[in-house]
Design an enzyme around this catalytic site. Sequence first.
Site, mmCIF file in Angstrom:
data_model
loop_
_atom_site.group_PDB
_atom_site.id
_atom_site.type_symbol
_atom_site.label_atom_id
_atom_site.label_comp_id
_atom_site.label_asym_id
_atom_site.label_seq_id
_atom_site.Cartn_x
_atom_site.Cartn_y
_atom_site.Cartn_z
ATOM 1 N N ASN A 68 0.820 -1.209 0.000
ATOM 2 C CA ASN A 68 0.000 0.000 0.000
ATOM 3 C C ASN A 68 0.855 1.261 0.000
ATOM 4 O OD1 ASN A 68 -2.655 -0.920 -0.129
ATOM 5 N ND2 ASN A 68 -2.755 -1.336 2.061
ATOM 6 N N ASP B 73 -5.694 -2.841 -3.360
ATOM 7 C CA ASP B 73 -7.019 -3.454 -3.580
ATOM 8 C C ASP B 73 -6.965 -4.459 -4.725
ATOM 9 O OD1 ASP B 73 -8.077 -1.969 -1.534
ATOM 10 O OD2 ASP B 73 -9.068 -0.492 -2.830
ATOM 11 N N GLU C 259 -6.155 -7.898 5.003
ATOM 12 C CA GLU C 259 -5.464 -8.704 3.991
ATOM 13 C C GLU C 259 -5.492 -10.188 4.318
ATOM 14 O OE1 GLU C 259 -2.114 -7.119 6.709
ATOM 15 O OE2 GLU C 259 -4.150 -6.570 6.125
#
Length: 324
Positions: free
Chosen positions: A207, A216, A242
């Site tokens: 991220n 995503d 996750e």
Amino acid sequence: MATNPDELSTKLSAFSQHHCPESYLIMVVDDISQNLHLLDQILNTAGYNTTFCTDGQQALERLQFTQPDLILLDLMMPDLSGIDVCRAIRAHPEQNELPIIFITASNEREHLLEAFEQGANDYVTKPVHALELLARVKTHLSLRQSQKNLRVAYQQLEQLAMLDPLTEVANRRALTNAAETEFKRAERYGGIFAVMMVDLDYFKVVNDTYGHQTGDECLKLIAQTLKAYLRDVDHVGRFGGEEFMVILPETNIDQALVLGERLRHQVAHLCPKINQRLVNLSISIGISVYHKADKSVQDILQRADKALYQAKSAGRNRVCPLVS
């Protein structure tokens, strides 16, 4: 009866608006051929498909292989009366919502209370007024269609409530329900099942380096990869963040280990190109199986979670079982 086709056709345009009579099948049950002929005129002029029965027994036999959308049923018939037919129809749960409209002479109305007690939806009196009959038919067909639409919408809402909106696999609620079901089955029948906790390694780094949109996309790719390598009877879903969970019915620890290594290997070799950038991915997997000594499904999930922690602590990108 108002049965003049020309007279009816001039009055049916408003009646047919937003209603498609040709998509419906109506069963008419009457022992008098003249009545059948007149009802045929009315219904066919309006565009309905029809099937006709001359007695109650014939109607019950035809219902075994024909599925009408509504029944027009004469109240007084020899042998099996309309009430007898209605009672027999309602004895089958799958026909509980089939609309039944009785056709009765004015001097037979004292029997209507019993007809409604046996499951009738409505009635019209003889001599039948064509537009009144068609209005009642349309009302009950529309009501039944609305009930079907509501049921479908409710089922779709239930399905959506069990899906993770990002990855389109099961959400935590659905996974918990599936795990509870497998636990009860194993407890009752002496079976076995395995649980995998699957975590995407270094997801925060993904991220921070590539952005949340890329993160995503990685989660969606992991979900698709897990799903592609599982059986139809298996369950896979996003447990949170996750982390994914896989439930494997009738699977022992050795079989789960083989599958876990296959999944780990497959993810490690994905190296997808997302938003024009190559992303290296790996997963860690913790595995546990059902034991007879387990008091609840939480015992299994806790072991799988502990095994996942051990896989992370040992360096990630590995599969770790926890038998006891």
